[in-house]
Write an enzyme that holds these catalytic residues in place. Structure first.
Site, PDB file in Angstrom:
ATOM      1  N   VAL A  82       0.825  -1.224  -0.105  1.00 17.31           N
ATOM      2  CA  VAL A  82       0.147  -0.046  -0.130  1.00 17.31           C
ATOM      3  C   VAL A  82       0.943   1.200  -0.166  1.00 17.31           C
ATOM      4  O   VAL A  82       1.624   1.604   0.910  1.00 17.31           O
ATOM      5  CB  VAL A  82      -0.942   0.053   1.093  1.00 17.31           C
ATOM      6  CG1 VAL A  82      -1.935   1.332   1.195  1.00 17.31           C
ATOM      7  CG2 VAL A  82      -1.743  -1.127   1.459  1.00 17.31           C
ATOM      8  N   LYS A  83       1.028   2.171  -0.874  1.00 15.57           N
ATOM      9  CA  LYS A  83       1.488   3.228  -1.054  1.00 15.57           C
ATOM     10  C   LYS A  83       0.946   4.410  -0.763  1.00 15.57           C
ATOM     11  O   LYS A  83      -0.292   4.803  -0.980  1.00 15.57           O
ATOM     12  CB  LYS A  83       2.096   3.454  -2.384  1.00 15.57           C
ATOM     13  CG  LYS A  83       3.236   4.383  -2.960  1.00 15.57           C
ATOM     14  CD  LYS A  83       3.564   4.431  -4.381  1.00 15.57           C
ATOM     15  CE  LYS A  83       4.830   4.973  -4.846  1.00 15.57           C
ATOM     16  NZ  LYS A  83       4.916   4.972  -6.104  1.00 15.57           N
ATOM     17  N   LEU A  84       1.553   5.249   0.140  1.00 20.50           N
ATOM     18  CA  LEU A  84       0.799   6.369   0.868  1.00 20.50           C
ATOM     19  C   LEU A  84       1.678   7.625   0.768  1.00 20.50           C
ATOM     20  O   LEU A  84       2.844   7.308   0.930  1.00 20.50           O
ATOM     21  CB  LEU A  84       0.744   5.956   2.374  1.00 20.50           C
ATOM     22  CG  LEU A  84      -0.069   4.848   2.625  1.00 20.50           C
ATOM     23  CD1 LEU A  84       0.454   4.198   3.930  1.00 20.50           C
ATOM     24  CD2 LEU A  84      -1.435   4.838   2.745  1.00 20.50           C
TER      25      LEU A  84
END
Length: 216
Positions: A82-84
């Protein structure tokens, strides 16, 4: 150093994966737009090609939205990361996912202070953008050096994922500094093999072999 390719182009990913040199993939909304394909279907297909981490980015800017979108993305495949964004909301979402064992990539890092926060939040990866700093006359590789110095002082598990890589020198310098991962366009990764003396030497060997009249 692990090699990730920064693309959403399935053909490029298959081509690099076939070399055995590819460890993962990073994508972002701009790359998805460029591909012209459905976001979730593209991520799912990439995850089938590559066993390593595949970064899929949320587009919400609030904590609840990021957590909701990240949870949906993580259902696509076990290797989804998950890229945040490196914002307070993004760091809070990162802490949420890291506590659940979900891989995270905190992106758009431009300072050592930001990288320290990402490590504190338990990020799997932090992505400092070296090329974009170079673009504004700041030293992108100095940022990598500073982050590595800080991380080496503490038992952080966060890996430095050098991003916004523009040319082979970025990769070599990052490797010399001990960065754990780099992500670059396929063309930049392929250019690492190029050297005129290699081409010249191979041409001479083939010419000499032909002159022997032998076959294999």
């Amino acid at each position: 150093m692990k090699f990730f390719v920064d693309t959403a182009d399935i053909a490029e990913i298959r081509d690099l994966a076939a070399t055995g040199l590819l460890d993962g993939v990073t994508t972002n909304p701009s790359l998805i737009k460029k591909s012209g394909r459905d976001f979730k279907k593209t991520i799912a297909e990439i995850c089938e090609i590559v066993e390593g981490p595949v970064s899929a980015e949320v587009v919400a800017t609030d904590v609840d939205g990021m957590i909701s979108q990240g949870a949906e993305l993580s259902k696509i495949a076990k290797n989804v990361t998950v890229k945040l964004p490196l914002t307070l909301a993004g760091l809070q979402a990162c802490k949420h996912f890291s506590s659940k064992g979900t891989m995270t990539n905190v992106t758009l890092c431009f300072s050592p202070a930001q990288a320290l926060l990402a490590a504190k939040a338990g990020a799997t990866f932090v992505s400092p953008f070296v090329g974009r700093l170079d673009d504004i006359a700041q030293d992108g590789m100095q940022l990598i050096a500073d982050i590595m110095e800080i991380y080496n002082n503490y038992p952080f598990d966060t890996q430095v994922l050098v991003a916004s890589v523009r040319h082979p020198i970025h990769i070599v310098e990052a490797a010399k500094l001990g960065a754990h991962v780099m992500t670059a366009p396929a063309s930049v990764i392929k250019s690492l093999v190029n050297h005129p003396l290699t081409d010249k030497g191979l041409a001479q060997f083939l010419k000499d072999w032909e002159a022997t009249g032998q076959t294999l």
